[in-house]
Design an enzyme around this catalytic site. Structure first.
Site, PDB file in Angstrom:
ATOM      1  N   HIS A 155       8.484   3.704   8.990  1.00 28.73           N
ATOM      2  CA  HIS A 155       8.214   2.884  10.168  1.00 28.73           C
ATOM      3  C   HIS A 155       6.921   3.381  10.825  1.00 28.73           C
ATOM      4  O   HIS A 155       6.754   4.592  11.010  1.00 28.73           O
ATOM      5  CB  HIS A 155       9.389   2.974  11.160  1.00 28.73           C
ATOM      6  N   ILE A 173      16.341  -7.253   7.066  1.00 22.30           N
ATOM      7  CA  ILE A 173      17.235  -6.208   7.567  1.00 22.30           C
ATOM      8  C   ILE A 173      18.498  -6.223   6.707  1.00 22.30           C
ATOM      9  O   ILE A 173      19.111  -7.275   6.497  1.00 22.30           O
ATOM     10  CB  ILE A 173      17.545  -6.428   9.059  1.00 22.30           C
ATOM     11  N   THR A 223       0.840  -1.208   0.000  1.00 23.61           N
ATOM     12  CA  THR A 223       0.000   0.000   0.000  1.00 23.61           C
ATOM     13  C   THR A 223       0.875   1.258   0.000  1.00 23.61           C
ATOM     14  O   THR A 223       0.482   2.280  -0.562  1.00 23.61           O
ATOM     15  CB  THR A 223      -0.975   0.045   1.195  1.00 23.61           C
ATOM     16  N   ALA A 258      -0.865   8.909   8.092  1.00 21.40           N
ATOM     17  CA  ALA A 258       0.559   9.265   8.182  1.00 21.40           C
ATOM     18  C   ALA A 258       1.427   8.618   7.096  1.00 21.40           C
ATOM     19  O   ALA A 258       2.048   9.327   6.304  1.00 21.40           O
ATOM     20  CB  ALA A 258       1.092   8.905   9.569  1.00 21.40           C
ATOM     21  N   GLU A 259       1.457   7.305   7.014  1.00 19.40           N
ATOM     22  CA  GLU A 259       2.426   6.648   6.117  1.00 19.40           C
ATOM     23  C   GLU A 259       2.260   7.064   4.658  1.00 19.40           C
ATOM     24  O   GLU A 259       3.226   7.435   3.993  1.00 19.40           O
ATOM     25  CB  GLU A 259       2.295   5.124   6.220  1.00 19.40           C
ATOM     26  N   MET A 273      10.715  -6.771   4.384  1.00 18.43           N
ATOM     27  CA  MET A 273      10.863  -7.511   5.636  1.00 18.43           C
ATOM     28  C   MET A 273      12.214  -8.211   5.764  1.00 18.43           C
ATOM     29  O   MET A 273      12.284  -9.374   6.146  1.00 18.43           O
ATOM     30  CB  MET A 273       9.737  -8.549   5.769  1.00 18.43           C
TER      31      MET A 273
HETATM   32  C1  GRF Z   1       3.813  -0.575   6.749  1.00 14.37           C
HETATM   33  O1  GRF Z   1       3.118  -0.528   7.969  1.00 14.37           O
HETATM   34  C2  GRF Z   1       5.171   0.057   6.918  1.00 14.37           C
HETATM   35  O2  GRF Z   1       5.180   1.081   7.832  1.00 14.37           O
HETATM   36  C3  GRF Z   1       6.002  -1.084   7.406  1.00 14.37           C
HETATM   37  O3  GRF Z   1       5.496  -2.212   6.735  1.00 14.37           O
HETATM   38  C4  GRF Z   1       4.148  -1.995   6.344  1.00 14.37           C
HETATM   39  C5  GRF Z   1       4.058  -2.228   4.865  1.00 14.37           C
HETATM   40  O4  GRF Z   1       2.761  -2.175   4.353  1.00 14.37           O
HETATM   41  N1  GRF Z   1       7.399  -0.801   7.234  1.00 14.37           N
HETATM   42  P1  GRF Z   1       2.509  -2.137   2.794  1.00 14.37           P
HETATM   43  O5  GRF Z   1       3.147  -3.375   2.182  1.00 14.37           O
HETATM   44  O6  GRF Z   1       3.114  -0.881   2.240  1.00 14.37           O
HETATM   45  O7  GRF Z   1       1.020  -2.163   2.633  1.00 14.37           O
END
Ligand code: GRF
Length: 203
Positions: free
Chosen positions: A112, A95, A15, A182-183, A93
């Protein structure tokens, strides 16, 4: 002007990638160009979002028993052949090693889903972040975009946005509100900010 060529690294739904695509479509990424989407998960829905927008995709898997160095070398090769200038981690996902990030100083950003330095670092990802915020009882949480260095969630902060925690929130409800408020707002803005700086250097 030569735009900054951006690779977005993903593992899941994407997303945040979608927010970048939408921002680009609205003309809000004038100094950057979404050039490549790299996933470490062949089934990531983010790959479909990229494909239907016409963005090139690459899948780099870490095979069972494969070293992190070999896995990262595959990613580096893909990035180098596509002439990439900066990386956006959007739900990636894995590091990245100190070695990897040292090659991209202030050229990798991450989103984050909390107000760093709260609820961040190793082990704080996905719903766990929001579970921890609710368990602590904070009344305000949010999201942070930061540069990526060798410390998980430890690089210099670029932008933050606060989001209210409401009575009766579940981790899922809070996660959705943090994304929407926010994101999805912060990440495209930060990508443009860094792109502008890179594009100026390329000019
Ligand atoms: C989001 O919550 C982001 O902050 C975190 O991983 C999630 C990814 O969601 N790092 P998406 O794949 O962008 O929907």
């Amino acid at each position: 002007m030569r735009k900054a060529r951006i690779a977005v690294l993903v593992s899941g739904g994407g997303t945040n990638l979608q927010a970048l695509i939408d921002a680009q479509r609205r003309g809000e990424l004038p100094h950057g160009e979404l050039a490549l989407v790299v996933s470490n998960n062949a089934g990531a829905y983010a790959l479909e979002r990229a494909a239907r927008t016409g963005i090139e995709t690459a899948v780099c898997l870490r095979a069972k028993g494969e070293s992190r160095a070999d896995f990262e070398a595959k990613i580096q090769r893909v990035l180098a052949t596509r002439d990439i200038d900066m990386l956006v981690l959007a739900g990636f996902m894995a590091i990245l090693s100190a070695d990897f990030v040292a090659r991209w100083p202030e050229r990798i950003i991450n989103i984050h889903p909390s107000l760093i330095p709260s609820f961040c670092g190793e082990g704080f990802y996905g719903l766990r972040v929001h579970e921890a915020a609710l368990a602590y009882g904070v009344k305000v949480t949010g999201a942070t975009v930061h540069y990526v260095n060798e410390i998980p969630d430890g690089g210099r902060i670029i932008a933050q946005k606060a989001v209210e925690v409401r009575e009766g929130d579940t981790p899922e409800i809070l996660q959705r509100r943090v994304m929407e408020e926010a994101e999805w707002v912060l990440l495209p803005r930060a990508a443009e900010l860094v792109s502008e700086r890179i594009a100026a250097g390329k000019a």
